[in-house]
Design an enzyme around this catalytic site. Sequence first.
Site, short mmCIF file in Angstrom:
data_model
loop_
_atom_site.label_atom_id
_atom_site.label_comp_id
_atom_site.label_asym_id
_atom_site.label_seq_id
_atom_site.Cartn_x
_atom_site.Cartn_y
_atom_site.Cartn_z
N LYS A 268 15.69 -1.52 -9.48
CA LYS A 268 15.95 -2.16 -8.18
C LYS A 268 15.94 -3.66 -8.39
CE LYS A 268 12.89 -2.55 -4.58
NZ LYS A 268 12.95 -3.89 -3.99
N ASP B 280 18.96 -4.31 -3.66
CA ASP B 280 18.18 -4.29 -2.41
C ASP B 280 18.30 -5.64 -1.71
OD1 ASP B 280 16.22 -3.82 -0.48
OD2 ASP B 280 14.55 -4.04 -1.88
N LYS C 243 19.45 -5.84 1.67
CA LYS C 243 19.18 -5.62 3.10
C LYS C 243 20.08 -6.43 4.02
CE LYS C 243 14.22 -4.58 2.44
NZ LYS C 243 13.94 -5.02 1.08
N ASP D 283 24.18 -8.62 9.57
CA ASP D 283 25.00 -9.71 10.11
C ASP D 283 26.07 -9.08 10.98
OD1 ASP D 283 26.35 -12.20 10.47
OD2 ASP D 283 25.64 -12.87 8.52
N THR E 39 8.10 -1.98 6.79
CA THR E 39 6.70 -1.52 6.89
C THR E 39 5.76 -2.68 7.20
OG1 THR E 39 6.71 -1.61 4.48
CG2 THR E 39 6.82 0.56 5.48
N ARG F 102 4.81 -2.73 -9.20
CA ARG F 102 3.67 -3.20 -10.00
C ARG F 102 2.94 -2.15 -10.82
NH1 ARG F 102 1.74 -6.37 -4.91
NH2 ARG F 102 2.91 -4.60 -4.09
O1 C5P Z 1 4.97 -3.28 -6.58
P1 C5P Z 1 5.27 -2.21 -5.56
O2 C5P Z 1 5.27 -0.81 -6.16
O3 C5P Z 1 4.43 -2.31 -4.31
O4 C5P Z 1 6.79 -2.51 -5.16
C1 C5P Z 1 7.46 -1.81 -4.16
C2 C5P Z 1 8.83 -2.37 -3.99
O5 C5P Z 1 9.44 -1.75 -2.85
C3 C5P Z 1 8.88 -3.88 -3.72
O6 C5P Z 1 10.12 -4.38 -4.27
C4 C5P Z 1 8.90 -3.95 -2.22
O7 C5P Z 1 9.53 -5.10 -1.74
C5 C5P Z 1 9.73 -2.72 -1.88
N1 C5P Z 1 9.49 -2.19 -0.52
C6 C5P Z 1 8.26 -1.77 -0.07
N2 C5P Z 1 8.11 -1.27 1.19
C7 C5P Z 1 9.17 -1.18 2.00
C8 C5P Z 1 10.43 -1.58 1.57
C9 C5P Z 1 10.55 -2.09 0.28
O8 C5P Z 1 7.29 -1.83 -0.81
N3 C5P Z 1 9.03 -0.65 3.19
#
Ligand code: C5P
Length: 232
Positions: free
Chosen positions: A32, A59, A61, A64, A119, A211
């Site tokens: 992603k 990603d 998003k 517009d 979220t 992460r």
């Molecule tokens: O590091 P982590 O596993 O928390 O990363 C989750 C990824 O998914 C990040 O790129 C975050 O921006 C994205 N994301 C999220 N929750 C959402 C939409 C996207 O954690 N509702």
Amino acid sequence: MGKDVIVACDFSSARQVFDFLDKFTDRKPFVKIGMELFYAEGPQIVREIKKRGHRIFLDLKLHDIPNTVKKSMAVLSNLDVDICNLHAAGTARMMSAALEGLTRPDGTRPLLIAVTQLTSTDSEALENELLIKEPMADVVMHYAENAKNAGLDGVVCSPLEAQAVHSRCGKGFLTVTPGVRFADGDIGDQKRVMTPAEAKKVGSDYIVVGRPITAADDPVAAYNRCIEEFVD
Ligand code: C5P
């Protein structure tokens, strides 16, 4: 496309992302690319990661007016990404325009999925700032249905919502779910999480993992663990 693990490459430079991806010599992860990396490095980063053999969820998003989204999606489609996304809040007309823009002359197109409500937006902000008085769960399901009716392929949602989305919009409507953590791992700033194995059980189609893989001592081992729990 079957179930897969998508690695969130939340890096701010090409060097960092290539150092990370160079570790994966065996299986090339689905990655992603988010706004941070895209705005830092531009569309060339997408071409280069694609050239290395990775599938890509871009990603960005989009949100517009329909004409702008349509033309922008045509540009992203030319980048040969596999999944892109937009905000369902842009309306059904914007979502249909996006699909038109994405569709190449030969009829093929990347998958298109929608963000329902972020979220990071809580019920209080929904009601008091956005003046949306319906409960959050109903808003999320309604936006998912709007996306389905506009012809989109799925939504980004919490694994906790995956079952409800599937029962409302059908099994074939994709659920792409971030908020995934190992049972023995650090939750960080995520609030409601599931393990890859639990996400599989509730029917997530793709998990997005950042992460727990990118910050692991051994990212390849962490990725393989996700694959074992979620895919195999
Ligand atoms: O590091 P982590 O596993 O928390 O990363 C989750 C990824 O998914 C990040 O790129 C975050 O921006 C994205 N994301 C999220 N929750 C959402 C939409 C996207 O954690 N509702």
